[in-house]
Design a protein around this motif. Structure first.
Motif, PDB file in Angstrom:
ATOM      1  N   PRO B  29      32.652  36.095  41.484  1.00  0.00           N
ATOM      2  CA  PRO B  29      33.109  37.298  42.188  1.00  0.00           C
ATOM      3  C   PRO B  29      32.270  37.590  43.435  1.00  0.00           C
ATOM      4  O   PRO B  29      32.818  38.046  44.437  1.00  0.00           O
ATOM      5  N   SER B  32      33.803  35.762  46.193  1.00  0.00           N
ATOM      6  CA  SER B  32      35.074  36.238  46.722  1.00  0.00           C
ATOM      7  C   SER B  32      34.939  37.617  47.351  1.00  0.00           C
ATOM      8  O   SER B  32      35.619  37.910  48.332  1.00  0.00           O
ATOM      9  N   PHE B  76      39.692  40.405  48.074  1.00  0.00           N
ATOM     10  CA  PHE B  76      39.608  41.573  47.183  1.00  0.00           C
ATOM     11  C   PHE B  76      40.539  41.400  45.977  1.00  0.00           C
ATOM     12  O   PHE B  76      40.189  41.795  44.857  1.00  0.00           O
ATOM     13  N   ALA B  77      41.720  40.808  46.202  1.00  0.00           N
ATOM     14  CA  ALA B  77      42.657  40.627  45.089  1.00  0.00           C
ATOM     15  C   ALA B  77      42.062  39.699  44.034  1.00  0.00           C
ATOM     16  O   ALA B  77      42.094  39.991  42.830  1.00  0.00           O
ATOM     17  N   VAL B  78      41.481  38.587  44.496  1.00  0.00           N
ATOM     18  CA  VAL B  78      40.893  37.633  43.556  1.00  0.00           C
ATOM     19  C   VAL B  78      39.695  38.254  42.833  1.00  0.00           C
ATOM     20  O   VAL B  78      39.544  38.117  41.615  1.00  0.00           O
ATOM     21  N   SER B  79      38.862  38.990  43.567  1.00  0.00           N
ATOM     22  CA  SER B  79      37.704  39.625  42.918  1.00  0.00           C
ATOM     23  C   SER B  79      38.171  40.610  41.861  1.00  0.00           C
ATOM     24  O   SER B  79      37.624  40.652  40.760  1.00  0.00           O
ATOM     25  N   ALA B  80      39.172  41.418  42.215  1.00  0.00           N
ATOM     26  CA  ALA B  80      39.649  42.418  41.257  1.00  0.00           C
ATOM     27  C   ALA B  80      40.152  41.732  39.996  1.00  0.00           C
ATOM     28  O   ALA B  80      39.867  42.181  38.880  1.00  0.00           O
ATOM     29  N   ARG B  81      40.864  40.617  40.177  1.00  0.00           N
ATOM     30  CA  ARG B  81      41.367  39.912  39.001  1.00  0.00           C
ATOM     31  C   ARG B  81      40.239  39.361  38.145  1.00  0.00           C
ATOM     32  O   ARG B  81      40.255  39.452  36.919  1.00  0.00           O
ATOM     33  N   MET B  82      39.250  38.766  38.812  1.00  0.00           N
ATOM     34  CA  MET B  82      38.139  38.201  38.039  1.00  0.00           C
ATOM     35  C   MET B  82      37.379  39.308  37.315  1.00  0.00           C
ATOM     36  O   MET B  82      37.077  39.201  36.127  1.00  0.00           O
ATOM     37  N   LEU B  83      37.075  40.378  38.045  1.00  0.00           N
ATOM     38  CA  LEU B  83      36.240  41.425  37.459  1.00  0.00           C
ATOM     39  C   LEU B  83      36.950  42.131  36.315  1.00  0.00           C
ATOM     40  O   LEU B  83      36.314  42.595  35.368  1.00  0.00           O
TER      41      LEU B  83
END
Lengths: 448, 92
Positions: B29, B32, B76-83
């Protein structure tokens, strides 16, 4: 004046968004703060633009936004490393176009512009090659050819000469040549790098996209770009440092593609026989164990076995009351933190997952070490054999466990091309097959 | 120029300490998120497009806006998904 304050607020929010990542608890809030900061910054920038010219900009913003959100939502978790590489490259590409535009409009800051263009170009083309390798479009193995180092050296030197010549003469042709050369150099630098060095490469490219932003920030006199670019650049540099440390290699070795050489293989195990077992044997030993440590590697990611592994851990814990933990080596996988994300996807709580230095001494008291799709990061030669290419790399002490299971497709050596003597140890059992299939077979046995 | 240098050097210190504080479990994260915020060069692209004096410059700047926007929104979309996936033990 007002916009300056808003940019300052955005800078603070960006710093807090990285700060939030100090713990999984605060990380989600951190991400939101980053989004707020970015929205603030973009709105402020749009506000300054003359109204009649806004339309194409909004359109470009919306287009990029839609592409970004859709690809970010759709991408499979297993494809994250290449997605991150691709995003990285686009940031570099944006810096190149900005610098190009600045030159076209007769820019006043040749030094900053050139820095932005060259580093941005390296980040762009390098990331695209990394993307192609991770996606499987290009072979994951390092591509090597004769005179590669010499060629890279010549390219770097010519780029540097053009850089200086452009600064001195101000001839824009030199600027374009330099940028094109930097694009080629990015390709050449990443081509020879093999899959296991990817975590380092991705970190370095991440740093580049930050430093390119710093160049653009100086070019445009824009402090927010300098602050953000510097923090991102520092982040990438620190990640690269942590990753190279965990592989006991240096940035120079990786960048010159020397890491994946495997000639210095002095240990010969051609006579030794590895004992192989069935999932049934493994299940029997695991049922009766008190403490099991699972060591995931890239093979788990490749076979998408994380859900099966989680299921195995659950049933061992609930039905057989075994203490199950996960041990993660810093460079396991293809990007920093890769295994953590995969296990999180499979709903493994993060407090059951331990970093190497926190769990390494626990192997001695573990009944089973279940190594799934990992090899080099467990290889004891890293400690004992100074002639081994991986000598000095910190490894997980799986050999200290009472029983070691290696889930592997074949007895082949790891990425580094080094044989693993652990395979031939009396307490080791090889479980040949696909990581997912083997783990699912064990789960089935455990359910009986 | 000196002001910018001061900002640059101090930012490097902030970056150094903040990034060392990031837990290794969240390194993906981190990448990203930093991807997303490095897209902030979109500011430069927006004003370059808004004040461009020739078509060529405007086109360059608009391409930069698209690329940086993909970077920002995607990051931000990928980070939100991972987090969203990082959880502790479910409470019973």
């Amino acid at each position: 004046m007002m916009s300056g304050f808003l940019y300052l607020a955005a800078a603070v929010l960006f710093i807090l968004s990285i700060r939030g990542l100090s713990s999984p608890k605060s990380a989600r809030l951190g991400n939101y703060l980053g989004i707020i900061g970015m929205s603030l910054a973009i709105a402020t920038a749009l506000f300054a633009v003359p109204a009649e010219r806004l339309l194409p900009i909004i359109f470009a913003l919306a287009l990029g936004g839609i592409i970004g959100v859709i690809s970010g939502q759709k991408v499979k978790i297993t494809a994250l490393p290449q997605m991150i590489a691709a995003f990285n490259g686009l940031g570099g590409g944006a810096a190149v176009f900005l610098a190009g535009g600045e030159i076209l409009s007769g820019g006043l800051h040749p030094l900053a512009t050139s820095v932005g263009a060259v580093i941005g170009a390296l980040a762009f083309s390098g990331s695209m090659v990394a993307f192609a390798k991770l996606q499987g479009i290009l072979s994951g193995k390092g591509l090597k050819f004769k005179f590669q180092h010499a060629l890279n050296l010549v390219f770097s030197a010519v780029t540097l000469v053009l850089f200086v010549a452009y600064l001195v003469s101000g001839q824009t042709e030199l600027f374009w040549m330099m940028t094109i050369l930097a694009l080629l150099l990015g390709v050449l630098l990443v081509l020879p790098i093999g899959g296991a060095d990817m975590p380092i490469v991705i970190s370095v490219l991440n740093a580049y996209s930050g430093w390119a932003g710093v160049g653009v920030g100086f070019m445009l006199n824009q402090t927010l770009l300098i602050i953000t670019g510097t923090i991102v650049g520092a982040g990438g540099a620190i990640l690269a440092y942590v990753m190279t440390k965990a592989m006991n290699s240096s940035l120079k070795q990786v960048m010159l593609g020397q890491n994946s050489k495997s000639e210095g293989n002095s240990s010969d195990f051609s006579d030794a026989v590895a004992k192989s077992g069935s999932p049934t044997d493994a299940a029997f030993i695991m049922e009766n164990a008190e403490k099991i440590i699972i060591v995931p590697g890239f093979g788990m990611a490749a076979a998408r076995a994380q859900h099966a592994v989680k299921e195995m851990a659950d049933i061992l814990r609930k039905k057989y009351h075994v203490d199950v933990r996960f041990a993660i080596h810093p460079v396991a996988g293809r990007m920093p933190g890769h295994m953590n994300v995969l296990l999180a996807e499979a709903n493994v709580p993060y407090d059951e997952i331990f970093e190497m230095e926190d769990i390494n001494r626990e192997f001695a008291t573990a009944d089973v070490a279940y190594v799934i799709g990992a090899n080099d990061i467990t290889n004891p030669l890293a400690k004992s054999d100074p002639s081994s290419p991986i000598y000095g790399m910190p490894v997980l002490d799986v050999g200290a466990a009472k029983n070691v299971f290696f889930v592997k497709r074949s007895l082949g050596s790891g990425y580094a091309g080094v044989e693993n003597p652990l395979f031939f140890q009396p307490n080791t059992t090889m479980l040949y097959g696909d990581a997912k299939a083997v783990t699912e077979a064990i789960v089935k046995e455990l359910e009986k | 120029m000196l002001d910018l240098m001061i900002i640059f050097v101090l930012s490097a210190f902030i970056g150094y300490f903040v990034v060392w504080g990031v837990t290794p479990a969240l390194y993906s994260p981190l990448m990203s998120v930093s991807n997303a915020i490095s897209g902030v060069i979109i500011l430069g692209a927006i004003s370059a497009a808004g004040f461009a004096e020739s078509k060529a410059v405007e086109v360059c700047a608009l391409i930069a806006v698209v690329l940086a926007a993909i970077n920002i929104f995607g990051g931000f979309a990928v980070s939100a998904r991972m987090l969203a996936m990082f959880k502790t033990k479910e409470k019973k």
